[in-house]
Design a protein around this motif. Structure first.
Motif, short mmCIF file in Angstrom:
data_model
loop_
_atom_site.label_atom_id
_atom_site.label_comp_id
_atom_site.label_asym_id
_atom_site.label_seq_id
_atom_site.Cartn_x
_atom_site.Cartn_y
_atom_site.Cartn_z
N ASN A 14 0.79 -1.22 0.00
CA ASN A 14 0.00 0.00 0.00
C ASN A 14 0.83 1.27 0.00
O ASN A 14 0.27 2.35 0.18
N GLY A 15 2.13 1.15 -0.16
CA GLY A 15 2.99 2.33 -0.15
C GLY A 15 2.80 3.18 -1.39
O GLY A 15 1.87 2.99 -2.18
N ASP A 16 3.70 4.13 -1.56
CA ASP A 16 3.63 5.01 -2.72
C ASP A 16 3.62 4.19 -4.00
O ASP A 16 4.46 3.31 -4.19
N GLN A 17 2.67 4.48 -4.85
CA GLN A 17 2.55 3.80 -6.13
C GLN A 17 3.16 4.68 -7.21
O GLN A 17 2.96 5.88 -7.21
N PRO A 18 3.87 4.09 -8.16
CA PRO A 18 4.38 4.90 -9.26
C PRO A 18 3.21 5.43 -10.10
O PRO A 18 2.14 4.83 -10.12
N GLU A 19 3.45 6.56 -10.73
CA GLU A 19 2.43 7.11 -11.61
C GLU A 19 2.21 6.14 -12.76
O GLU A 19 3.16 5.69 -13.39
N ALA A 20 0.97 5.80 -13.01
CA ALA A 20 0.66 4.87 -14.08
C ALA A 20 -0.36 5.50 -15.01
O ALA A 20 -1.42 5.92 -14.55
N PRO A 21 -0.04 5.56 -16.28
CA PRO A 21 -1.02 6.11 -17.21
C PRO A 21 -2.20 5.15 -17.32
O PRO A 21 -2.04 3.93 -17.21
N ARG A 22 -3.37 5.70 -17.51
CA ARG A 22 -4.56 4.87 -17.66
C ARG A 22 -4.58 4.31 -19.07
O ARG A 22 -4.42 5.02 -20.04
N ASP A 23 -4.79 3.02 -19.16
CA ASP A 23 -4.89 2.36 -20.45
C ASP A 23 -6.32 2.46 -20.96
O ASP A 23 -7.26 2.62 -20.18
N GLY A 24 -6.46 2.32 -22.26
CA GLY A 24 -7.80 2.24 -22.82
C GLY A 24 -8.47 0.95 -22.35
O GLY A 24 -7.81 0.02 -21.88
N MET A 25 -9.76 0.88 -22.50
CA MET A 25 -10.50 -0.28 -22.00
C MET A 25 -10.09 -1.57 -22.71
O MET A 25 -10.02 -2.63 -22.09
N GLY A 26 -9.79 -1.50 -24.00
CA GLY A 26 -9.35 -2.70 -24.72
C GLY A 26 -8.02 -3.21 -24.21
O GLY A 26 -7.84 -4.42 -24.00
N MET A 27 -7.08 -2.29 -23.98
CA MET A 27 -5.77 -2.70 -23.46
C MET A 27 -5.90 -3.21 -22.02
O MET A 27 -5.25 -4.19 -21.65
N ARG A 28 -6.74 -2.56 -21.24
CA ARG A 28 -6.93 -3.02 -19.86
C ARG A 28 -7.49 -4.44 -19.85
O ARG A 28 -7.07 -5.28 -19.06
N LEU A 29 -8.44 -4.73 -20.74
CA LEU A 29 -9.00 -6.08 -20.83
C LEU A 29 -7.91 -7.08 -21.18
O LEU A 29 -7.83 -8.16 -20.58
N LEU A 30 -7.05 -6.73 -22.13
CA LEU A 30 -5.95 -7.63 -22.51
C LEU A 30 -5.03 -7.89 -21.31
O LEU A 30 -4.69 -9.04 -21.02
N TYR A 31 -4.64 -6.81 -20.62
CA TYR A 31 -3.80 -6.98 -19.43
C TYR A 31 -4.51 -7.82 -18.37
O TYR A 31 -3.89 -8.66 -17.72
N MET A 32 -5.79 -7.61 -18.19
CA MET A 32 -6.54 -8.36 -17.17
C MET A 32 -6.58 -9.85 -17.50
O MET A 32 -6.46 -10.69 -16.60
#
Length: 101
Positions: A14-32
């Motif tokens: 739960n510590g500091d998280q690096p900045e992460a750009p938000r992916d598009g929904m299609g890319m997020r689905l692929l990563y998921m």
């Protein structure tokens, strides 16, 4: 596990998280989907680790293998980070997209 280990693990989760750009929904689905497969494999690894650690403890009269215990802790932290991404609690993807830390 002593109190310092608990604090260190909590910081890794739960510590500091690096900045992460938000992916598009299609890319997020692929990563998921990829992460879901990796989570399934990690559960198999955890099961094998559990069996091996139990056998080690049987042979060593209750003494655990510290390297296996540490690996189990790291695996559990990775699984928690993956679950946070899967549930959209975080936009930070787990290893191998970010450092394992």
């Amino acid at each position: 596990m002593d109190r310092n280990d608990d604090a260190r693990i909590k910081g890794r989760l739960n510590g500091d998280q690096p900045e992460a750009p938000r992916d598009g929904m299609g890319m997020r689905l692929l990563y998921m989907v990829i992460i879901a497969i990796m989570l399934s494999l990690s559960q198999t690894v955890l099961t094998l680790l559990t069996v091996v650690q139990f056998i080690v403890m049987l042979v060593n009269t209750g003494e655990r293998n510290q390297r296996l215990a540490d690996f189990g802790t790291d695996l559990g932290i990775w699984m928690a980070k993956a679950a946070r991404y899967q549930s959209a609690a975080s936009d930070v993807k787990p290893w191998p997209w970010t450092d394992l830390d």
